[in-house]
Design a protein around this motif. Structure first.
Motif, PDB file in Angstrom:
ATOM      1  N   GLY A   1     -40.130  -7.745 -20.704  1.00 25.17           N
ATOM      2  CA  GLY A   1     -39.227  -7.309 -21.633  1.00 25.17           C
ATOM      3  C   GLY A   1     -38.412  -8.344 -22.103  1.00 25.17           C
ATOM      4  O   GLY A   1     -38.274  -9.457 -21.426  1.00 25.17           O
ATOM      5  N   ASN A   2     -37.675  -8.029 -22.971  1.00 27.80           N
ATOM      6  CA  ASN A   2     -36.434  -8.823 -23.379  1.00 27.80           C
ATOM      7  C   ASN A   2     -35.017  -8.771 -22.837  1.00 27.80           C
ATOM      8  O   ASN A   2     -34.037  -9.574 -23.091  1.00 27.80           O
ATOM      9  N   GLY A   3     -34.817  -7.542 -22.095  1.00 25.97           N
ATOM     10  CA  GLY A   3     -33.596  -7.371 -21.559  1.00 25.97           C
ATOM     11  C   GLY A   3     -32.454  -6.796 -22.454  1.00 25.97           C
ATOM     12  O   GLY A   3     -31.449  -6.517 -22.189  1.00 25.97           O
ATOM     13  N   LYS A   4     -33.165  -6.525 -23.703  1.00 28.70           N
ATOM     14  CA  LYS A   4     -31.978  -6.138 -24.889  1.00 28.70           C
ATOM     15  C   LYS A   4     -32.493  -4.652 -25.091  1.00 28.70           C
ATOM     16  O   LYS A   4     -31.592  -4.027 -25.292  1.00 28.70           O
TER      17      LYS A   4
ATOM     18  N   LEU B   1     -40.905  -1.917 -16.229  1.00 30.30           N
ATOM     19  CA  LEU B   1     -40.907  -1.743 -14.823  1.00 30.30           C
ATOM     20  C   LEU B   1     -41.997  -1.485 -14.047  1.00 30.30           C
ATOM     21  O   LEU B   1     -42.931  -0.849 -14.487  1.00 30.30           O
TER      22      LEU B   1
ATOM     23  N   ARG C   1     -38.591  -1.672 -10.755  1.00 30.46           N
ATOM     24  CA  ARG C   1     -37.961  -2.844 -10.967  1.00 30.46           C
ATOM     25  C   ARG C   1     -38.070  -3.708 -12.306  1.00 30.46           C
ATOM     26  O   ARG C   1     -39.633  -3.588 -12.408  1.00 30.46           O
ATOM     27  N   VAL C   2     -37.486  -4.288 -13.053  1.00 34.04           N
ATOM     28  CA  VAL C   2     -37.796  -4.864 -14.219  1.00 34.04           C
ATOM     29  C   VAL C   2     -38.684  -6.161 -13.832  1.00 34.04           C
ATOM     30  O   VAL C   2     -38.324  -7.083 -13.293  1.00 34.04           O
TER      31      VAL C   2
ATOM     32  N   THR D   1     -28.832  -0.977 -22.398  1.00 34.88           N
ATOM     33  CA  THR D   1     -28.763  -1.665 -21.231  1.00 34.88           C
ATOM     34  C   THR D   1     -29.708  -0.415 -20.236  1.00 34.88           C
ATOM     35  O   THR D   1     -29.111   0.802 -20.110  1.00 34.88           O
ATOM     36  N   LEU D   2     -30.656  -0.795 -19.544  1.00 31.14           N
ATOM     37  CA  LEU D   2     -31.399   0.031 -18.580  1.00 31.14           C
ATOM     38  C   LEU D   2     -30.788  -0.049 -17.368  1.00 31.14           C
ATOM     39  O   LEU D   2     -30.897  -0.881 -16.657  1.00 31.14           O
TER      40      LEU D   2
ATOM     41  N   GLU E   1     -42.648   1.626 -19.522  1.00 31.61           N
ATOM     42  CA  GLU E   1     -42.057   0.573 -20.737  1.00 31.61           C
ATOM     43  C   GLU E   1     -41.165   1.268 -21.317  1.00 31.61           C
ATOM     44  O   GLU E   1     -41.438   2.250 -22.109  1.00 31.61           O
TER      45      GLU E   1
ATOM     46  N   HIS F   1     -36.016  -3.867 -24.841  1.00 32.92           N
ATOM     47  CA  HIS F   1     -37.451  -3.589 -24.332  1.00 32.92           C
ATOM     48  C   HIS F   1     -37.419  -4.198 -22.717  1.00 32.92           C
ATOM     49  O   HIS F   1     -37.211  -5.215 -22.457  1.00 32.92           O
ATOM     50  N   TYR F   2     -37.988  -2.991 -22.031  1.00 36.03           N
ATOM     51  CA  TYR F   2     -37.976  -3.477 -20.559  1.00 36.03           C
ATOM     52  C   TYR F   2     -39.277  -2.835 -20.073  1.00 36.03           C
ATOM     53  O   TYR F   2     -39.712  -1.568 -20.457  1.00 36.03           O
TER      54      TYR F   2
END
Length: 196
Positions: A25-28, A33, A21-22, A111-112, A103, A30-31
């Motif tokens: 990160g910035n959601g663009k 989890l 689950r995220v 999009t992840l 990461e 970079h994530y």
């Protein structure tokens, strides 16, 4: 002269995806989890990339300043994926990761969709055990799970980093495994491997 030998242990079992689950990160591009607990297995993810790009995936058992510590000394705990534009699905059955955190860092937006670990475990039968109190039972369950996370082709000192066979670590793992799993085939194969 025989170069190949039949494996004296049972085959490893590939389990269902444990999705992360995220948590950062910035959601663009970079994530970060979290898997909620340590897992050992194959990296499995789906991304929708805005263009062809390199995505770096770092993994670890802990976070440092809210990020996955990719570099430890000269060691690099990451992998690179060459994404195509559009939806990409990837599962690597050749490199087993031990981690609680992942990461994903891209050069461009993506999009992840889903990412996690497909656990790979040595099959054992867990024996019932009453530790006498809830706290002791919790400690026992954590210790038993840790032992399972370190059983693959051989006993491992650590599922995250070396995944190496050490004689003294293996001795303790064997002794604990006798009681937790009544397992004898795996220890025997490890003793044979150590002797060679």
């Amino acid at each position: 002269m025989h170069l190949l030998h039949e494996r004296p242990i049972l085959p490893l079992q590939l389990e269902s995806l444990v999705p992360g689950r995220v948590i950062g990160g910035n959601g663009k591009n970079h994530y970060i989890l979290e898997l909620d607990r340590e897992e050992v297995g194959f990296l499995d993810f789906t991304v929708d990339s805005s263009c062809a790009q390199k995505i770096t995936i770092a993994y670890s058992e802990h976070l440092v300043d809210g990020k996955v510590p990719r570099f430890i000394g000269k060691r690099d705990f990451s992998a690179e994926y060459g994404a195509m534009e559009g939806v990409n699905h990837y599962m690597n059955p050749f490199r087993r990761l031990g981690c609680r955190y992942l990461e994903f860092i891209g050069d461009y937006p993506f999009t992840l969709k889903v990412a996690g670990i497909r656990p790979v475990m040595y099959p054992v039968t867990e024996l019932p055990f009453d530790a006498g109190s809830p706290r002791r039972q919790q400690i026992y369950e954590v210790a038993k799970r840790t032992l399972r996370l370190c059983m693959h082709e051989h006993y491992e000192d650590c599922p995250w980093r070396e995944q190496a066979l050490y004689a003294m670590d293996s001795r303790n793992q064997m002794l604990c495994g006798y009681h937790a799993f009544s397992e004898y085939r795996f220890p025997r194969a490890n003793l044979l491997l150590i002797s060679k």
